[in-house]
Design an enzyme around this catalytic site. Structure first.
Site, mmCIF file in Angstrom:
data_model
loop_
_atom_site.group_PDB
_atom_site.id
_atom_site.type_symbol
_atom_site.label_atom_id
_atom_site.label_comp_id
_atom_site.label_asym_id
_atom_site.label_seq_id
_atom_site.Cartn_x
_atom_site.Cartn_y
_atom_site.Cartn_z
ATOM 1 N NE ARG A 61 -2.533 -1.511 3.294
ATOM 2 C CZ ARG A 61 -2.699 -2.708 3.848
ATOM 3 N NH1 ARG A 61 -3.430 -3.611 3.241
ATOM 4 N NH2 ARG A 61 -2.146 -2.994 5.007
ATOM 5 C CD GLU A 98 1.345 -8.845 17.902
ATOM 6 O OE1 GLU A 98 0.868 -8.253 16.925
ATOM 7 O OE2 GLU A 98 0.760 -8.998 18.992
HETATM 8 P P1 AMP Z 1 3.940 -2.166 11.618
HETATM 9 O O1 AMP Z 1 5.181 -2.748 11.021
HETATM 10 O O2 AMP Z 1 3.476 -2.892 12.848
HETATM 11 O O3 AMP Z 1 4.046 -0.669 11.852
HETATM 12 O O4 AMP Z 1 2.760 -2.414 10.580
HETATM 13 C C1 AMP Z 1 2.639 -1.602 9.475
HETATM 14 C C2 AMP Z 1 2.147 -2.338 8.261
HETATM 15 O O5 AMP Z 1 1.111 -3.281 8.543
HETATM 16 C C3 AMP Z 1 1.589 -1.315 7.316
HETATM 17 O O6 AMP Z 1 2.205 -1.526 6.046
HETATM 18 C C4 AMP Z 1 0.101 -1.536 7.304
HETATM 19 O O7 AMP Z 1 -0.344 -1.592 5.975
HETATM 20 C C5 AMP Z 1 -0.149 -2.857 8.026
HETATM 21 N N1 AMP Z 1 -1.076 -2.754 9.188
HETATM 22 C C6 AMP Z 1 -0.761 -2.959 10.500
HETATM 23 N N2 AMP Z 1 -1.819 -2.808 11.309
HETATM 24 C C7 AMP Z 1 -2.866 -2.480 10.505
HETATM 25 C C8 AMP Z 1 -4.247 -2.150 10.746
HETATM 26 N N3 AMP Z 1 -4.801 -2.144 11.981
HETATM 27 N N4 AMP Z 1 -5.024 -1.841 9.673
HETATM 28 C C9 AMP Z 1 -4.487 -1.837 8.419
HETATM 29 N N5 AMP Z 1 -3.208 -2.136 8.126
HETATM 30 C C10 AMP Z 1 -2.391 -2.451 9.142
#
Ligand code: AMP
Length: 178
Positions: A61, A98
Site C-alpha cells: 500500500r 509480532e
Molecule cells: P507495523 O510494522 O506494525 O508498523 O505495521 C505496518 C504495516 O502493517 C503497514 O504496512 C500496514 O499496511 C499494516 N497494518 C498494521 N496494522 C494495521 C491495521 N490495523 N489496519 C491496516 N493495516 C495495518
C-alpha cells in the site's frame, strides 16, 4: 478536502486479519477520486518541507501513496519490496514481526549519492516495517529525516520508535486502539 473528510473515507473492518484487530482499510479512500487526490496533496506538502530528492514506499500500500506523491512532486520513486521480487542483486534486511519474521529488499542502484529519501506508507502500527525500511535505505547511503503515513495507530507507539531512530514522523490521521 480536509483531514476529517479523508478520515471519513477510511473503512474500519473489525477482526481482520485476526480477532481483536481493527483493520483500517484504505480501499474506500483510494476509490474516491477527490479523496485520493487530497490525501496525496497533504502528503506531498509535508514531503516538500523535508526537501526530499526521492520518495520510497513499502510494498504494497506504500506503493500507491508513495508513487503518487513522487509523481506529483516530480521526484523518482523507490519501491521497498517483499523478498524475491526484484530481478537484480538486492540489499535486504530481516526484521521481527509480532509473530515470526519478514524481510524487505531494495535495488541499491536506485539510491544515488546524496539522496534525501522520504519514506511513505499507508499506516504505522508497531513501526517495525518503517524502522526496517529506514535502516535498509540508510545502509544504501540515503539520508532519511522524515517518514509520512496516512494513518498512525499511536497506542502501538510505532511513531515513537521511529522518532527514536532520528526520523521526523507525520501522519494525516490517528485512530485509537489496535
Ligand atoms: P507495523 O510494522 O506494525 O508498523 O505495521 C505496518 C504495516 O502493517 C503497514 O504496512 C500496514 O499496511 C499494516 N497494518 C498494521 N496494522 C494495521 C491495521 N490495523 N489496519 C491496516 N493495516 C495495518
Amino acid at each position: 478536502m480536509n483531514l476529517d473528510e479523508i478520515r471519513s473515507l477510511i473503512r474500519t473492518v473489525p477482526d481482520f486479519p485476526s480477532p481483536g484487530i481493527q483493520f483500517r482499510d484504505i480501499t474506500t479512500l483510494i476509490s474516491h477520486g477527490a479523496g485520493l487526490a487530497a490525501t496525496v496533496r497533504h502528503l506531498a506538502d509535508r514531503a516538500a518541507t523535508a526537501e526530499a530528492t526521492l520518495i520510497a514506499g513499502m510494498e504494497a500500500r506504500g506503493f500507491i501513496f508513495g508513487a503518487a506523491v513522487a509523481a506529483q512532486m516530480g521526484l523518482g520513486f523507490v519501491p521497498v519490496r517483499k523478498p524475491g521480487k526484484l530481478p537484480v542483486p538486492t540489499l535486504g534486511i530481516d526484521y521481527a514481526l509480532e509473530y515470526g519474521r519478514d524481510r524487505l529488499e531494495i535495488d541499491p542502484g536506485a539510491i544515488p549519492p546524496g539522496a534525501r529519501v522520504v519514506v511513505i506508507d499507508d499506516l504505522i502500527a508497531t513501526g517495525g516495517t518503517a524502522l526496517a525500511a529506514t535502516d535498509l535505505l540508510r545502509q544504501a547511503g540515503a539520508t532519511i529525516t522524515h517518514a509520512l503515513f496516512v494513518i498512525d495507530l499511536p497506542d502501538l507507539h510505532g511513531a515513537d520508535r521511529l522518532r527514536g531512530a532520528g526520523v521526523t514522523v507525520e501522519a494525516l490521521i490517528r485512530f485509537a486502539g489496535h
